[in-house]
Scaffold this motif. Structure first.
Motif, PDB file in Angstrom:
ATOM      1  N   ALA A  72       8.798  -6.110   6.392  1.00  0.00           N
ATOM      2  CA  ALA A  72       9.208  -4.836   6.995  1.00  0.00           C
ATOM      3  C   ALA A  72      10.500  -4.320   6.371  1.00  0.00           C
ATOM      4  CB  ALA A  72       9.373  -5.002   8.501  1.00  0.00           C
ATOM      5  N   ARG A  82       0.866  -1.183   0.000  1.00  0.00           N
ATOM      6  CA  ARG A  82       0.000   0.000   0.000  1.00  0.00           C
ATOM      7  C   ARG A  82       0.894   1.222   0.000  1.00  0.00           C
ATOM      8  NH1 ARG A  82      -4.089   2.081   4.866  1.00  0.00           N
ATOM      9  NH2 ARG A  82      -4.728   4.021   3.819  1.00  0.00           N
ATOM     10  N   ASP A  99     -10.186  -3.417   4.832  1.00  0.00           N
ATOM     11  CA  ASP A  99      -8.770  -3.389   4.480  1.00  0.00           C
ATOM     12  C   ASP A  99      -8.483  -4.527   3.526  1.00  0.00           C
ATOM     13  OD1 ASP A  99      -6.024  -3.419   4.330  1.00  0.00           O
ATOM     14  OD2 ASP A  99      -5.678  -3.368   6.488  1.00  0.00           O
ATOM     15  N   VAL A 127       2.815  -6.362   3.133  1.00  0.00           N
ATOM     16  CA  VAL A 127       2.420  -7.612   3.797  1.00  0.00           C
ATOM     17  C   VAL A 127       2.570  -8.768   2.819  1.00  0.00           C
ATOM     18  CG1 VAL A 127       0.753  -6.400   5.265  1.00  0.00           C
ATOM     19  CG2 VAL A 127      -0.023  -7.454   3.133  1.00  0.00           C
ATOM     20  N   ILE A 155       3.247   2.786   2.689  1.00  0.00           N
ATOM     21  CA  ILE A 155       2.504   2.770   3.946  1.00  0.00           C
ATOM     22  C   ILE A 155       2.551   1.398   4.611  1.00  0.00           C
ATOM     23  CG2 ILE A 155       0.218   3.057   4.994  1.00  0.00           C
ATOM     24  CD1 ILE A 155      -0.401   5.098   2.838  1.00  0.00           C
ATOM     25  N   GLU A 156       2.430   0.350   3.805  1.00  0.00           N
ATOM     26  CA  GLU A 156       2.366  -0.994   4.393  1.00  0.00           C
ATOM     27  C   GLU A 156       2.809  -2.021   3.361  1.00  0.00           C
ATOM     28  OE1 GLU A 156      -0.866  -3.689   6.949  1.00  0.00           O
ATOM     29  OE2 GLU A 156      -1.541  -1.935   5.806  1.00  0.00           O
ATOM     30  N   HIS A 198       9.616  -2.871   3.015  1.00  0.00           N
ATOM     31  CA  HIS A 198       8.971  -1.577   3.282  1.00  0.00           C
ATOM     32  C   HIS A 198      10.030  -0.480   3.410  1.00  0.00           C
ATOM     33  CE1 HIS A 198       5.785   0.757   5.844  1.00  0.00           C
ATOM     34  NE2 HIS A 198       6.545   1.572   5.150  1.00  0.00           N
TER      35      HIS A 198
END
Length: 237
Positions: free
Chosen positions: A89, A19, A234, A109, A106-107, A92
């Motif tokens: 992470a 995201r 989400d 996963v 933003i994210e 990211h």
């Protein structure tokens, strides 16, 4: 001499969903420009991407539900396929450092599988305009009372007419601190043809006879699955 078959790339070992946001002046970045910037960021960050097979391999990336050029967004999504397993992470941090300010991660996963695009069923928008609030409230009331509001927009297939009212799930107007006029809180159902927030502004002007001001500031706040309550869920869950 027979032409050789193109080399086959190994399948991805991990898929990640991302995201990201488009903020400030970067809202004018087109989808094509963003995809180029993202590929450069992946290269600079040395993320081990999986590649497609064929004579011209390219990184495996898929984009879904990109916002129109000129609009800001806090909820843009894409999926990437990797040749090595990485900690989300870490990806990211690497991507956020490699992208310019205003294109912000933003994210990140792990992908649960299935189609990301199928989970993007609706979007919530905030549209700030210079139109006085009282005029905006009248426009919203008139629009919501209509069964159908047809608008026209030039597309790749030429000028098309479609119903803007049918895609609107909720619409309200409040005072805008950004423009000193009104701000529309809009929830749009995704469909074909896609109704955009600027189409709704066109429809509001048509039913009310009131211009919705110049250079509206359109910001996508969320997009995802449409829940029974009417809220937007989400898509990364």
């Amino acid at each position: 001499m027979a032409r050789k078959d193109p080399p086959q790339q190994p399948p991805p070992v991990q898929r990640l969903r991302v995201r990201y946001a488009k903020r400030g002046r970067l809202r004018f970045t087109s989808h094509r420009d963003f995809s180029r910037a993202f590929e450069r960021a992946v290269f600079r960050a040395r993320i081990p991407m999986a590649y497609s097979s064929g004579f011209n391999p390219h990184p495996r990336m898929s984009y879904a539900g990109a916002a129109p050029t000129g609009s800001a967004s806090e909820a843009e999504y894409l999926e990437i396929a990797l040749a090595e397993v990485l900690v989300p992470a870490e990806v990211h941090a690497l991507l956020d450092e490699a992208l310019p300010p205003g294109l912000d991660i933003i994210e990140v996963v792990e992908s649960p599988g299935g189609s990301l695009a199928d989970r993007l069923e609706a979007s919530r928008w905030r549209i700030d305009v210079s139109t006085p609030l009282d005029a905006a409230l009248v426009a919203v009331e008139t629009f919501l009372a209509a069964d159908e509001v047809l608008v026209e927009r030039m597309t790749k297939k030429g000028l098309r007419e479609f119903d803007a009212r049918g895609a609107v799930l909720t619409l309200a107007a409040v005072a805008s601190e950004e423009r000193g006029g009104a701000a529309f809180d809009l929830v749009l159902r995704h469909g074909v043809p896609a109704v955009r927030p600027d189409d709704v502004l066109t429809a509001l002007a048509a039913v009310s006879g009131t211009a919705m001001g110049e250079a509206p500031l359109m910001t996508r706040l969320a997009q995802g699955p449409l829940e029974e309550s009417g809220a937007i869920g989400d898509p990364l869950v």
